[in-house]
Design an enzyme around this catalytic site. Structure first.
Site, short mmCIF file in Angstrom:
data_model
loop_
_atom_site.label_atom_id
_atom_site.label_comp_id
_atom_site.label_asym_id
_atom_site.label_seq_id
_atom_site.Cartn_x
_atom_site.Cartn_y
_atom_site.Cartn_z
N ARG A 1 70.67 -11.50 31.86
CA ARG A 1 72.10 -11.20 31.96
C ARG A 1 72.39 -10.01 32.87
O ARG A 1 73.55 -9.75 33.21
CB ARG A 1 72.65 -10.87 30.56
N ASP B 1 85.48 -6.22 33.60
CA ASP B 1 85.23 -4.81 33.95
C ASP B 1 84.18 -4.66 35.05
O ASP B 1 83.74 -3.55 35.33
CB ASP B 1 84.85 -4.00 32.70
N GLU C 1 72.81 -7.66 29.46
CA GLU C 1 73.95 -7.11 30.20
C GLU C 1 73.98 -5.59 30.16
O GLU C 1 74.62 -4.96 30.99
CB GLU C 1 75.28 -7.70 29.72
N TRP D 1 75.74 -1.13 18.49
CA TRP D 1 76.37 -1.88 19.55
C TRP D 1 75.44 -2.97 19.94
O TRP D 1 74.33 -2.78 20.27
CB TRP D 1 76.62 -1.01 20.77
N HIS E 1 76.05 -11.26 33.83
CA HIS E 1 77.25 -10.69 33.23
C HIS E 1 78.38 -10.73 34.27
O HIS E 1 78.14 -10.42 35.44
CB HIS E 1 76.92 -9.24 32.85
N GLU F 1 73.89 -15.23 22.99
CA GLU F 1 73.73 -14.00 23.78
C GLU F 1 73.58 -12.77 22.90
O GLU F 1 74.28 -12.64 21.89
CB GLU F 1 74.95 -13.86 24.69
N ASP G 1 78.41 -15.05 22.01
CA ASP G 1 77.90 -13.69 22.22
C ASP G 1 77.92 -12.95 20.89
O ASP G 1 78.98 -12.79 20.28
CB ASP G 1 78.80 -12.98 23.24
N GLU H 1 78.90 -15.93 34.44
CA GLU H 1 80.08 -15.65 33.61
C GLU H 1 81.30 -15.44 34.52
O GLU H 1 81.20 -14.79 35.55
CB GLU H 1 79.84 -14.38 32.77
N ASN I 1 81.83 0.62 32.76
CA ASN I 1 82.95 0.70 31.82
C ASN I 1 82.86 1.95 30.93
O ASN I 1 81.90 2.13 30.18
CB ASN I 1 82.92 -0.57 30.96
N ARG J 1 82.43 -20.02 26.52
CA ARG J 1 81.94 -19.09 25.51
C ARG J 1 82.97 -19.02 24.39
O ARG J 1 84.16 -18.82 24.66
CB ARG J 1 81.74 -17.71 26.13
N TYR K 1 85.34 -7.51 18.13
CA TYR K 1 85.21 -7.09 19.53
C TYR K 1 85.40 -8.28 20.46
O TYR K 1 84.83 -9.35 20.25
CB TYR K 1 83.83 -6.47 19.75
N HIS L 1 76.88 -9.81 20.59
CA HIS L 1 77.12 -8.39 20.89
C HIS L 1 76.21 -7.47 20.08
O HIS L 1 76.65 -6.46 19.53
CB HIS L 1 78.59 -8.02 20.65
C1 CS2 Z 1 80.69 -9.14 26.97
C2 CS2 Z 1 81.56 -8.10 27.64
O1 CS2 Z 1 81.04 -10.49 28.85
C3 CS2 Z 1 80.31 -10.26 27.90
O2 CS2 Z 1 79.31 -10.91 27.64
O3 CS2 Z 1 79.60 -8.67 26.26
O4 CS2 Z 1 82.77 -8.06 26.98
C4 CS2 Z 1 81.00 -6.70 27.65
O5 CS2 Z 1 80.93 -6.21 26.35
C5 CS2 Z 1 81.84 -5.81 28.52
O6 CS2 Z 1 81.93 -6.34 29.79
C6 CS2 Z 1 81.24 -4.43 28.59
O7 CS2 Z 1 81.97 -3.63 29.42
MG MG Z 2 77.94 -10.03 26.38
#
Ligand code: CS2
Ligand code: MG
Length: 404
Positions: A285, A318, A264, A404, A314, A238, A212, A341, A39, A149, A161, A214
């Site tokens: 992940r 994307d 991930e 991030w 993951h 997560e 999550d 997921e 991504n 989730r 996000y 993040h």
């Molecule tokens: C997320 C995603 O699916 C997840 O757990 O963290 O939105 C992730 O941030 C995106 O796939 C990154 O491209």
């Molecule tokens: Mg994630």
């Protein structure tokens, strides 16, 4: 019988979002597909594949998946990293696809056969407010999901996000250069336990709940969150912290029994060594598409299995249908599968990719098409040219760049 790779091509298409697919051709008329989507960095992976990997692949026997993996990993001076590992993942996936097609058998048969008939998946419920989120959880439950989730807009924070401002389709990237989002950890930490209290009391104890973070917490903040969420029995929490600091998880672990999923953004076993050997996490992940493909993930999953750690790959939108199908095969075969997921792709994605998997009542399964079983309609792919997209960047209210 001799078998040789004669050519390979990278196909970049943007049906709603960008996908990068590697197509590897052989002298036996069989080809294989691998997902190389990273991504926001699609062009970087494409450049590495086209400038080096494809010329280096031509003439090799595609059946030698182990040796070819090490040719691109051990053989490379510059190891690891998301871009090169996404390229290697695509090569590896395409070669396993060819192996399955050559032997006329679905991928899971090459990985140990079936340990299960179908794989449990988790859905996403993303709401702008607490009430909205509760409603979204209910909708996913009605679709038969056993695991959801839960993400929500946070009172006092303008945008969160993964939570769309309108009701449009989930997409973590935005067209063009990054825009700025503002973050406030204390508002977040005050709100999340309340959210889960409401979700549990509305939906009871049976539904698996996931969340999550993040990477938005410092280790001590994550420890507070994991501890305060304990009464709501999450399936997992997560990315509570940035996974760069593996030792940071010791602090969280000492404080709480909330299960942890991480990785991930990882791409090799070396991102996981302390996590796994000290049993600091419960789910890995790292997906096939970013973690070196089937060859490497099989080793990571086996290593994790020794420490009673499960997979939870993951699988956001994307990652392409090629990765999702390969993941279902993989998950069907291994013993220490945990959960997968699942966010369904938009309909136009499934016009470009012909898929072989099916969602039913909380589970995904694949049919017996040989190899990975997904194909790509190149004529349709050409209708959707690449469009640049980026993640947002995060700042605190005073402007400080945030994690991030
Ligand atoms: C997320 C995603 O699916 C997840 O757990 O963290 O939105 C992730 O941030 C995106 O796939 C990154 O491209
Ligand atoms: Mg994630």
């Amino acid at each position: 019988m001799l078998m040789k790779i004669t050519d390979a091509r990278v196909i970049v298409t943007c049906p709603g979002r960008n996908f990068v697919t590697l197509k590897v051709y052989t002298d036996q008329g069989i080809y294989g597909l691998g997902d190389a989507t990273l991504n926001g960095m699609e062009k970087a992976v494409t450049a590495y594949l086209e400038s080096f990997c494809i010329p280096a692949l031509i003439g090799k026997d595609p059946r030698n998946t182990e040796d070819i993996w090490h040719y691109f990993y051990r053989g490379s001076y510059w190891k690891r990293g998301s871009v090169t590992m996404a390229a290697l993942s695509a090569i590896d996936m395409a070669l396993w696809d060819i192996k399955g097609k050559t032997l006329d058998t679905p991928l899971y048969n090459l990985l140990g056969g079936k340990s299960r008939e179908k794989v449990m998946v988790y859905a996403h419920a993303n709401g702008k407010t607490l009430e909205d989120t509760l409603e979204k959880v209910g909708l996913e439950k009605e679709k038969g999901f056993l695991a959801v989730r839960v993400q929500s807009g946070i009172p006092g924070i303008d945008s969160t996000y993964g939570v769309a401002k309108d009701s449009s389709f989930y997409e973590p990237a935005h067209k063009g250069l990054p825009h700025v989002e503002y973050w406030d950890t204390s508002k977040y930490l005050n709100f999340i336990p309340l959210l889960f209290e409401k979700v549990r009391s509305a939906f009871g104890d049976d539904l698996h709940l996931l969340h999550d973070v993040h990477h938005r917490c410092m280790p001590i903040e994550a420890a507070r969150l994991a501890k305060e969420l304990e009464p709501f029995h999450l399936f997992w929490l997560e990315d509570p912290v940035s996974g760069e600091l593996q030792e940071g998880l010791r602090l969280i672990r000492k404080q709480s029994s909330t299960p942890i999923a991480i990785g991930e953004v990882f791409n090799t076993i070396y991102d996981y060594t302390t996590f796994i050997t000290e049993q600091l996490i419960d789910y890995i992940r790292m997906p096939l598409v970013h973690g070196g493909g089937i060859t490497h993930l099989k080793k990571v999953a086996d290593f994790a299995s020794v420490y009673h750690i499960h997979t939870g790959f993951h699988g956001a939108t994307d990652l392409s249908p090629v990765n999702l199908a390969a993941s279902i095969h993989f998950n069907m075969a291994i013993n220490n599968f945990g959960i997968q997921e699942y966010m369904p792709h938009q309909d136009i994605v499934n016009e470009v990719f012909r898929i072989n998997y099916r969602y039913q009542e909380g589970f995904l399964s694949v049919d017996d098409t040989p190899g990975i079983g997904v194909d790509l309609d190149e004529e349709k792919a050409r209708k959707y040219p690449y469009a640049m997209g980026s993640f947002p960047v995060n700042r605190k209210a005073d402007g400080t760049m945030f994690y991030w």
